[in-house]
Each structure stands twice: as structure tokens, then as C-alpha cells.
Design an enzyme around this catalytic site. Structure first.
Site, PDB file in Angstrom:
ATOM      1  N   GLU A 227      -2.700  -8.969  -1.502  1.00  0.00           N
ATOM      2  CA  GLU A 227      -4.156  -9.016  -1.339  1.00  0.00           C
ATOM      3  C   GLU A 227      -4.871  -8.787  -2.680  1.00  0.00           C
ATOM      4  O   GLU A 227      -5.955  -9.330  -2.902  1.00  0.00           O
ATOM      5  CB  GLU A 227      -4.594  -7.996  -0.294  1.00  0.00           C
ATOM      6  CG  GLU A 227      -4.201  -8.428   1.127  1.00  0.00           C
ATOM      7  CD  GLU A 227      -4.542  -7.402   2.185  1.00  0.00           C
ATOM      8  OE1 GLU A 227      -5.276  -7.739   3.123  1.00  0.00           O
ATOM      9  OE2 GLU A 227      -4.058  -6.256   2.066  1.00  0.00           O
TER      10      GLU A 227
ATOM     11  N   GLY B 122      -0.842  -5.098   0.501  1.00  0.00           N
ATOM     12  CA  GLY B 122      -1.966  -4.885  -0.400  1.00  0.00           C
ATOM     13  C   GLY B 122      -1.727  -5.465  -1.777  1.00  0.00           C
ATOM     14  O   GLY B 122      -2.669  -5.844  -2.476  1.00  0.00           O
TER      15      GLY B 122
ATOM     16  N   ALA C  37       0.834  -1.197   0.000  1.00  0.00           N
ATOM     17  CA  ALA C  37       0.000   0.000   0.000  1.00  0.00           C
ATOM     18  C   ALA C  37       0.869   1.247   0.000  1.00  0.00           C
ATOM     19  O   ALA C  37       2.091   1.180   0.206  1.00  0.00           O
ATOM     20  CB  ALA C  37      -0.909  -0.007   1.229  1.00  0.00           C
TER      21      ALA C  37
ATOM     22  N   GLU D 238       2.364  -6.515   7.133  1.00  0.00           N
ATOM     23  CA  GLU D 238       1.764  -5.368   7.829  1.00  0.00           C
ATOM     24  C   GLU D 238       2.077  -5.342   9.315  1.00  0.00           C
ATOM     25  O   GLU D 238       2.059  -4.276   9.942  1.00  0.00           O
ATOM     26  CB  GLU D 238       0.241  -5.378   7.619  1.00  0.00           C
ATOM     27  CG  GLU D 238      -0.214  -4.969   6.230  1.00  0.00           C
ATOM     28  CD  GLU D 238      -0.258  -6.120   5.247  1.00  0.00           C
ATOM     29  OE1 GLU D 238      -0.828  -5.945   4.157  1.00  0.00           O
ATOM     30  OE2 GLU D 238       0.295  -7.212   5.562  1.00  0.00           O
TER      31      GLU D 238
END
Length: 696
Positions: free
Chosen positions: A108, A105, A66, A128
Site C-alpha cells: 500500500e 501495508g 504492518a 490481510e
């Protein structure tokens, strides 16, 4: 080819819609990247000539995570869940083509694709936890469904990056592509999926592995117990475990809601703010104002180390690990042989743990040469001395090196506190002298204080910083002052810890408070581990300090089974009545009146002077920025990363509170608590350490 936006393009190649991202340096999920994927996916779905979709990235990596800088800010553009929804619900099979890393992310996003293919060098992970967070875009619900709850727990709470081969074995990948042929192989794979009419595999619908764990709470109990020490003090690992419990016990959508709830709590919490601050601080430390990013560096292809003791041997290993030849010099054969044995033994221990191969040991040892003659260092590019911490000894050594080493050589001292400028004055080339303060054990500890002397050249500084990165260190540039940054601040804590035990707080109380704050151990347990007799001489001992008194009692730490604590055969620390009496007698002799000392006072007396000293260091220009001080303390002294570092912690509790306490302490106990001028100025102007900009 259709340009969707500046970072995204779409093209149809042989019936496959190819979405290509190109957002240097790591294709992070910025608003532009999210918008681009979303629009390109809709274009591919609407393209009647596209029967499948491939998502891939240009540059050195797949989506590596991210956009961390956007955390806590108002959302812009298409949300990540919307991007995932359009990919997962695509009526055409979507294949993620992965190279470099698919992290956070990025993974993901790959997990909502129907298939995943990667090159062998790729690595996948959900790290994370290192930011005090959990995967918040379905990672905690999808990963257990594809690799199983236990593997998912291990992967997410450790943040490890899984190699592609292991990911293939665990079902996280569907195929591997040859290096350099990812695009073509992914397109061919997508065509095969269409030709074979394979199903649109949605991980959210794969429940076999989570159902198999349902009704087995002991799985989670066992995991918590086995990782209790590793997770101590951290919020994120426990929340990750709770999310995986939800994946096992709840329907997918309810598990997603639980994940979102727990993620929101973490992202708004103090721990994640501290860990994200450390993430950026660690990167900012490499930025030296006034020193160009491409500043000329000196070639370092050979390294000389003087001193084969614990520190010298550890320093040598850093360079051997990086493939640099090292020549080790000692004054005596016995000491030299001992150092060589230490290096080999360390490598053999690492090999026994499976971290390196036996072949790697021999490869590294083959890069190591040794002798008893300083003249053998005449042609090395860098010399690091790791000899006795004595100014006269070091100046004599540097004067000799000045006459031996080639003109372009860098002369470095591993001194932990001595005046580098005085050391440099023994040479005719002070511009070539720099401090490289490694931390023990030097082959393990990440921190390297790079000490800039008054006349150290930019080229030498740039070279030292570059070398630090090459050998895997976290480097922080500091100035010349007693103790530099780390030990100078440590002295404040040590002084107060030693004073507190005279005033009535026993060593185990001080240690407990600092341990509960998050340090790996307290100062007295650490002293026992290191040995109370470091630098102590029995013949010259005069009972002038408590440490001397304990050494005279033959309580010299863990190695003698007794120090500040008593130790059993397992080296378990046990509070000692003998030490308690010794402390009380010592305090009485010096007229110190015993009293009750609260845990709150212990913490404030140990921590606030550290923050105040950090302010003095900034005031004097001995550190470039407050965050550099935090990087030093997290990486070199065990400051809990979830408190960010002493300077970040000071900001969090409020600089006015720190100032008021220092003023209170000064009025009560004396000038050692005098508030830094900078601290007073910041409070008066309503600013914080973060508002300060480095000069240059």
C-alpha cells in the site's frame, strides 16, 4: 548521508533523493519506520538538489507489512495515511524499489509512489485476509484501479503473492531491475523519469479500469458464487468484495471512507482477533523453552521410510519435495510397487494441475530408491516407520533398527497414539527415538506433531523441528500420552458425538451443527469418507458398537454407497431412514431413552469437553502452551481458524461458562465430564490459558 532516525537514512545520489529503511527482520511499518519515511520524504522534497525520490529497503525484503503486534493498541507516531499522503502528493516523482516481498501495508505504501520497480525474485501481495482483515490503507481502492477489479478481487481474497513478472504484466510494476542491481537501476529509472518529464502518476486518479466495470454487478455476483465454498464462514472476503464494489461505483475518497469503515469493523471483530492469535501462535510453536535457538542439530542428508502404504508414501514425498534422498522399505514387492505407483501418481496429478513441471517429477523420483531389506537403512541419517499401529510390531521393528542403523541415526515413529517411551525401550538408544506424527494425507496436511520421549535428546528434538520447517510443516512439540494432543482431544468429541445420536440427535444433525460452526465436515460424514470398516473384522464382529452394526449391514461408508448416510452416484450424502432405525434399535437395546436434543447442546457437548481435555493436557505438561494446542487443531483437524482453536475459543466464551457447563454435564451424565483441575484453578483466580507460561 543524513540519519533520520535509527531505522531510516536519507542521501542524495546524482540528483536523486534516496530514502533507505533498515528495520530488521522485515522492515515492518512500525512507528519508527513510519516516522522515518515521513521525515525523509519531507527532507527529499525540501532538498533543492534532489529532482526525484527513491524509496528502498536494506536487508532481505522491502516493507513486508504492518506491525501486527500494534493492532488494537493506541496509535503512536505519524499515521500510515499521513506517510502515504506525503509520498503521493510529492511534487517530485517517487519510485518504490522492491526486493523480497512488498506485502500488506508495504504494498500500500508502494501503491502511493508514482512508479514501482522490482527485481525478478520479488513478490507483491495484500494478504490481510489471512488475518481476518482487508487492506485498510487504500489497497482496496488503488489495486482495482491498476490491475482491474477482477484481478484485485482474486489477489485480495486469496492473499496470494504475485510474482514480479506477473505484476509487471498486470501494470502493478513499471520495470524490472537485474538481481543485485536494484539501487542503481532504481536511481537510473528515477533520473530517466525526470529527463523525460513523465507525469506524477497517481493511481487514485486512474479510473479507466474501474469505470469499465461500472454497471456490471454480475461481475461481483459471479465472483461470490464461484468462491462460496472457499469463503464459507469468513467475514473478511465479503468485506473485501464490498470494498471493490465501492472502488467501482464510488469516487475515490468515498471508497476510502467505505474501506476504513469496513476495516474498523473487522479489526474490532472476533474473527480477526482469532486469526491474529493464530498468526502469532503458529510462530510461537517453534519456540521451545530450555532449547537454545541455536541448539546443535544432527545432519540429515538421507531418510529411510519403512512402510509404503498411503502414510509412508505421503511421508516420503515431503522429503523428496525438499530435495532429500529417500529409501523406501516394504516387506513385500507388491506393496512396495503399489507405494511407488502412488508417489508417481500423486506427482503426475500435481503436474496436471500446473503446480509442478514434468521435469520436477523425474527429479524427485530420481531421489527415491527402494528395497525389501531393512539392512539397506544402515547408513541413513533418519528412519521413520509407518507400519501397522501395533505396539508389539513397532517394538520388534525398533529393536531390529537399533542393531542395523548407525549410532548417530535418528529413529522416528509415526505412531498416532502409542506410548513412544515403550517403543524407545526396545532400543539401547532411547535418546535417539522421537515421534513424528504426520497427518493423512501426509504430503498435503501441514501439521506435524513432534513427540518428545522421556529420554529424547535436545539435539534430536532440535533436528526434528528444523527438518519440519525444511519440509514445509507446522510443527508442534508434544509429550507422550495416549493420543498425544490432537487425537486425545478428538476422542472427547467423538465420544460425545456417538453418545448424542443414541440420545436422539441424528448423525446429520450433529454433522450440521459442527459444519455450521466451521468444520469442513462433521464426524459422521468424516467416518463415511474414511470408511467405517477401518480395523473392523467380519469374523470377530459382535454388534457391540453402532459402527459394527452398520458394517454388518454392509454400510461401510462412501465406498459402498452407504454408511451413516446413503450416497447417490455423485456421492451426495442423504440422511438414511435405515440408519435412523438402526440407531433407535441400538439405543433401545441399551436402555437409552430418546429425547429432543437442541443444536446448542450438540455444540456444547462436542466442544466444551475438548477445551476441558486441553486444560488437562496443559496441567500434565503434554503441551507447552495453550496456543500450541490451537495450532494442532487448526492445522490438523480443520478447526475453523476464525474461531482461533479450542483453547482460544474457550477463552472467548469465558472459562467460567465452560467450567459451569462441565460441572452441569458431570452432575447429569457422569465422571467423563469431570472438570480439569487447571480449569477450576484458572476460574477461581480469574486467569485464562493465555496467562500460563511454559516451563523451562
Amino acid at each position: 548521508m543524513l540519519t533520520i532516525n535509527p531505522v531510516t537514512s536519507y542521501s542524495n545520489i546524482d540528483g536523486v533523493g534516496v530514502i533507505t529503511l533498515n528495520s530488521p527482520p522485515v522492515n515492518a511499518l512500525s512507528a519508527a519506520v513510519r516516522d522515518g519515511i515521513h521525515a525523509a520524504a519531507l527532507a527529499a522534497i525540501a532538498d533543492p538538489a534532489a529532482h526525484a525520490i527513491v524509496l528502498l529497503c536494506e536487508g532481505r525484503t522491502f516493507i513486508a507489512g504492518a506491525d501486527i503486534a500494534a493492532f488494537g493498541k493506541p496509535p503512536t507516531g505519524v499515521s500510515l495515511p499521513e506517510v502515504q499522503r506525503v509520498l503521493e502528493d510529492s511534487p517530485k516523482p517517487v519510485v518504490a524499489a522492491i526486493h523480497g516481498t512488498a506485502l500488506g501495508g508495504g504494498l500500500e505504501v508502494a501503491l502511493v509512489c508514482h512508479y514501482r520497480i522490482a527485481v525478478p525474485s520479488a513478490r507483491l501481495g495484500l494478504p490481510e485476509v489471512h488475518l481476518g482483515l482487508l487492506p485498510g490503507a487504500g489497497g482496496t481502492q488503488r489495486l482495482p484501479r491498476i490491475v482491474g477489479p477482477e484481478a484485485a478481487l482474486q489477489m485480495m481474497t486469496s492473499g496470494v503473492h504475485m510474482p514480479a513478472a506477473e505484476a509487471l504484466h498486470n501494470g502493478l510494476l513499471d520495470a524490472l531491475a537485474p538481481e543485485g542491481q536494484l539501487r542503481a537501476t532504481a536511481i537510473a529509472f528515477a533520473q530517466q523519469v525526470v529527463a523525460e518529464k513523465r507525469p506524477l502518476r497517481k493511481i487514485r486518479e486512474q479510473n479507466d479500469k474501474v469505470q469499465a466495470a461500472r454497471g456490471q454487478p454480475e461481475l461481483f455476483t459471479r465472483f461470490r458464487q464461484s468462491h462460496a465454498k472457499q469463503f464459507r464462514g469468513f467475514d473478511a472476503p465479503e468485506k473485501i468484495i464490498q470494498c471493490v464494489e465501492a472502488a467501482v461505483n464510488l469516487p475515490f475518497d468515498e471508497g476510502l471512507q467505505r474501506e476504513r469503515q469496513l476495516f474498523t469493523g473487522l479489526v474490532q471483530g472476533q474473527q480477526s482477533a482469532a486469526q491474529r492469535n493464530h498468526f502469532f501462535a503458529s510462530r510461537q510453536a517453534w519456540n521451545i523453552p530450555g532449547l537454545a535457538q541455536d541448539a546443535a542439530t544432527l545432519p540429515v542428508q538421507t531418510v529411510g521410510i519403512i512402510g509404503a502404504g498411503t502414510m509412508g508414501a505421503g511421508i516420503a514425498m515431503n522429503f523428496l519435495n525438499a530435495g532429500l534422498p529417500v529409501h523406501l522399505v516394504e516387506t513385500g514387492q507388491e506393496a512396495l510397487d503399489r507405494g511407488l505407483r502412488t508417489i508417481r501418481s500423486n506427482y503426475e496429478n500435481t503436474a496436471r494441475k500446473g503446480r509442478i513441471t514434468p521435469q520436477a517429477i523425474e527429479q524427485r523420483m530420481a531421489l527415491l530408491s527402494s528395497s525389501l531389506d531393512l539392512q539397506d537403512l544402515a547408513q541413513v541419517d533418519l528412519v521413520i516407520e509407518a507400519v501397522f499401529e501395533n505396539m508389539a510390531v513397532k517394538k520388534e521393528l525398533f529393536a531390529r533398527l537399533d542393531g542395523i542403523c548407525k549410532p548417530a541415526a535418528i529413529l522416528a515413529s509415526n505412531t498416532s497414539a502409542l506410548d513412544l517411551n515403550e517403543i524407545a525401550s526396545a532400543t539401547a538408544r532411547p535418546e535417539s527415538v522421537i515421534g513424528l506424527h504426520f497427518f493423512s494425507p501426509a504430503n498435503v496436511m501441514k501439521l506435524l506433531e513432534v513427540v518428545r520421549g522421556a529420554r529424547t535428546s535436545d539435539a534430536v528434538i532440535a533436528t526434528a523441528m528444523q527438518l519440519a520447517r525444511k519440509i514445509g510443516k507446522v510443527a508442534v512439540l508434544v509429550g507422550v500420552c495416549p493420543g498425544f494432543v490432537g487425537n486425545r482431544i478428538l476422542a472427547q468429541r467423538q465420544r460425545e458425538a456417538n453418545q448424542l445420536i443414541l440420545e436422539g440427535a441424528m448423525p446429520w444433525a450433529v454433522d450440521r451443527v459442527l459444519y455450521d460452526f466451521g468444520f469442513p465436515m462433521g464426524p459422521f460424514a468424516m467416518s463415511d469418507l474414511a470408511g467405517l470398516d477401518l480395523g473392523w473384522n467380519k469374523e470377530k464382529s459382535s454388534s457391540s458398537t453402532l459402527r459394527e452394526v452398520l458394517c454388518e449391514m454392509d454400510r461401510r461408508g462412501q465406498k459402498t454407497g452407504a454408511g451413516f448416510y446413503d450416497y447417490d452416484e455423485k456421492r451426495t450424502a442423504i440422511p438414511s431412514p435405515l440408519v435412523e432405525k438402526a440407531i433407535q434399535d441400538f439405543a433401545r437395546q441399551r436402555g437409552v431413552q430418546a429425547r429432543e436434543v437442541s443444536d446448542e447442546e450438540i455444540l456444547e457437548r462436542c466442544i466444551y469437553p475438548m477445551i476441558n481435555e486441553g486444560a488437562k493436557i496443559l496441567e500434565e505438561g503434554m503441551a507447552l502452551r495453550a496456543s500450541d494446542i490451537d495450532v494442532v487443531w487448526v492445522n490438523g483437524y480443520g478447526w475453523p481458524v476464525y474461531h482461533g482453536g479450542p483453547m482460544f475459543y474457550g477463552e472467548r466464551i469465558g472459562l467460567p461458562k465452560v467450567l459451569a457447563k462441565m460441572q452441569e454435564f458431570e452432575a447429569r451424565w457422569g465422571p467423563q465430564f469431570k472438570p480439569a483441575k487447571l480449569l477450576q484453578e484458572l476460574v477461581a483466580s480469574g486467569r485464562t490459558f493465555s496467562d500460563l507460561q511454559p516451563a523451562g
